[in-house]
Design a protein around this motif. Structure first.
Motif, PDB file in Angstrom:
ATOM      1  N   GLY A  75     -54.739  32.632 -15.956  1.00  0.00           N
ATOM      2  CA  GLY A  75     -54.806  32.344 -14.530  1.00  0.00           C
ATOM      3  C   GLY A  75     -53.437  32.186 -13.904  1.00  0.00           C
ATOM      4  N   CYS A  76     -52.526  31.510 -14.614  1.00  0.00           N
ATOM      5  CA  CYS A  76     -51.190  31.238 -14.078  1.00  0.00           C
ATOM      6  C   CYS A  76     -50.424  32.526 -13.815  1.00  0.00           C
ATOM      7  N   SER A 102     -51.905  29.891  -0.140  1.00  0.00           N
ATOM      8  CA  SER A 102     -52.962  29.973  -1.160  1.00  0.00           C
ATOM      9  C   SER A 102     -52.365  30.186  -2.540  1.00  0.00           C
ATOM     10  N   GLN A 103     -51.355  31.049  -2.623  1.00  0.00           N
ATOM     11  CA  GLN A 103     -50.687  31.281  -3.902  1.00  0.00           C
ATOM     12  C   GLN A 103     -50.033  30.004  -4.403  1.00  0.00           C
ATOM     13  N   PHE A 107     -51.169  28.166  -7.894  1.00  0.00           N
ATOM     14  CA  PHE A 107     -50.127  28.063  -8.915  1.00  0.00           C
ATOM     15  C   PHE A 107     -49.961  26.614  -9.354  1.00  0.00           C
ATOM     16  N   HIS A 108     -49.874  25.691  -8.391  1.00  0.00           N
ATOM     17  CA  HIS A 108     -49.692  24.279  -8.745  1.00  0.00           C
ATOM     18  C   HIS A 108     -50.960  23.690  -9.352  1.00  0.00           C
ATOM     19  N   LEU A 109     -52.108  24.200  -8.980  1.00  0.00           N
ATOM     20  CA  LEU A 109     -53.357  23.750  -9.602  1.00  0.00           C
ATOM     21  C   LEU A 109     -53.360  24.082 -11.093  1.00  0.00           C
ATOM     22  N   LEU A 110     -53.079  25.336 -11.428  1.00  0.00           N
ATOM     23  CA  LEU A 110     -53.142  25.770 -12.826  1.00  0.00           C
ATOM     24  C   LEU A 110     -52.023  25.161 -13.661  1.00  0.00           C
ATOM     25  N   CYS A 182     -44.389  32.649  -3.738  1.00  0.00           N
ATOM     26  CA  CYS A 182     -44.205  31.508  -2.845  1.00  0.00           C
ATOM     27  C   CYS A 182     -44.249  30.209  -3.641  1.00  0.00           C
ATOM     28  N   ASP A 183     -43.240  29.364  -3.438  1.00  0.00           N
ATOM     29  CA  ASP A 183     -43.218  28.065  -4.090  1.00  0.00           C
ATOM     30  C   ASP A 183     -42.524  27.064  -3.182  1.00  0.00           C
TER      31      ASP A 183
END
Length: 315
Positions: A75-76, A102-103, A107-110, A182-183
Motif C-alpha cells: 500500500g505504501c 489525499s496522497q 501515505f501517513h496512514l499506512l 506530496c508530503d
C-alpha cells in the motif's frame, strides 16, 4: 476536499511536482527503474503474504504481523510510485489540490500503521523469548487482532489530524513542489500562512507516533538481549538472535529515514537530499522488507519455495 480562497490572493487549485529529475532525457530511465522497483516490491511482499497464508508452520503471531506488514508495504509504495509513473508517461506534472492532500493522508496512514506494527512485532519477540510460559495466552489471536486494530485507529487519527491541519493553510503563491509526491515538509514551504502551529503539531504528534513506539522497541530488546545472553546453548542464542535480527534491521532503516525527514523542519531549505530520503521512505523500505525477512529466515524460504512451486504443505 476543495481548497479555500486565501486572503492574499487566489487559492492554489493544483500543484506542480517536479519529480526526481527535471531533465526530460532521463525520464525514461527513471520510469524503468521505478517500475522495476515497484514490481519487485509488490511481487516480493505478496509472495511473503502468500507464504504466510499457505504454510501452517507460519500461522504464528510473528508471521501474522509479518503478513500485515507486507500488505502495508504494498500500500505504501502504491500511494506514491504509480502516480509518479503516470506523470512520467503523460509528461504532465500537475496534481490537483485534493489529490495531493489525499496522497498525503493515505501515505501517513499506512506509514503510521507500519510504525505501530513494528512495535507489536517487538512486543511479540519480547513475550516469546522472555515470557515463553505465558506466550500463548498473552499473544492470543484476540490480542493480535486488537494490536492491529489499535495500530490502524492511531494511524488514522494521526493522518486525519495532519490532513485537516494542512487544509487550513492558505496556498496562494508558488505551487511548485521539488519532489515526486506530496508530503508535509514540501507543502509547508509553499504556504502563504504561518506554519508554526503545523510544525509544532508534527513534532508533538511525531513524538507520540515515533518516540513512544521506539522507546517500547528499545525496552523490549534490552530485555530480549538480557534473556538471550542467559541461554547456555550457543545454538539457542543464535536462533533467538536470528529471529530478532531481521526485525531490528527493518526498524533501523524505517526510523532512521523517518527521523531525518520529519524531525529537522525549519533547519535548512528543502533540497534534492529530501528526494533521496523520500525514495528510502516510499521505495527502498518496502522493497527491502521481504528480502530481509526471507534471506534470514529458512522457514519463510521454505514456504516461499512451496508457493513458487505451486505446492501446499500437507502438514
Amino acid at each position: 476536499m476543495q481548497p479555500k480562497s486565501g486572503a492574499n490572493g487566489t487559492a492554489v487549485t493544483e500543484f506542480i511536482l517536479l519529480g526526481l529529475v527535471e531533465t526530460p532525457e532521463l525520464w525514461p530511465v527513471v520510469f524503468v527503474l521505478f517500475l522495476f522497483a515497484y514490481l519487485i516490491t509488490v511481487g516480493g511482499n505478496l509472495s511473503i503474504l502468500a507464504a504466510v497464508l499457505v504454510d501452517p508452520k507460519l500461522h504464528t503471531p510473528m508471521y501474522f504481523f509479518l503478513g500485515n506488514l507486507s500488505v502495508l508495504d504494498v500500500g505504501c509504495i502504491s500511494v506514491t510510485v504509480p502516480s509518479m509513473l503516470a506523470r512520467l508517461l503523460s509528461h504532465k506534472r500537475t496534481v490537483p489540490y485534493g489529490a495531493c492532500l489525499s496522497q498525503l493522508f493515505f501515505f501517513h496512514l499506512l506509514v503510521g500503521v507500519d510504525c505501530f506494527l513494528l512495535t507489536a512485532m517487538a512486543y511479540d519477540r519480547f513475550l516469546a523469548i522472555c515470557r515463553p510460559l505465558t506466550y500463548s495466552t498473552r499473544m492470543s489471536q484476540t490480542v493480535q487482532r486488537t494490536l492491529v486494530a489499535v495500530s490502524w485507529a492511531c494511524a488514522f487519527t494521526n493522518a486525519l489530524t495532519h490532513t485537516v491541519a494542512i487544509s487550513t493553510l492558505n496556498f496562494c503563491g508558488p505551487n511548485v513542489i521539488n519532489h515526486f509526491y506530496c508530503d508535509l515538509p514540501q507543502l509547508f514551504q509553499l504556504s502563504c500562512s504561518s506554519t508554526r502551529f503545523n510544525e509544532l503539531l508534527l513534532f508533538a504528534v511525531g513524538f507520540i507516533m515515533a518516540g513512544s513506539p521506539m522507546a517500547l522497541i528499545v525496552t523490549s530488546y534490552v530485555h530480549v538481549a538480557a534473556a538471550v545472553l542467559r541461554i547456555r546453548s550457543a545454538e539457542g542464542r543464535k536462533k533467538a538472535f536470528s529471529t530478532c535480527g531481521s526485525h531490528l534491521t527493518v526498524v533501523a532503516i524505517f526510523y532512521g529515514s523517518g527521523i531525518f525527514n520529519y524531525m529537522r523542519l525549519g533547519s535548512t531549505k528543502l533540497s534534492d537530499k529530501d528526494k533521496a530520503v523520500g525514495i528510502f521512505n516510499t521505495v527502498v523500505n518496502p522493497m527491502l522488507n521481504p528480502l530481509i525477512y526471507s534471506l534470514r529466515n529458512p522457514d519463510v524460504q521454505a514456504a516461499l519455495w512451496k508457493v513458487l512451486m505451486g505446492r501446499r504443505s500437507m502438514t
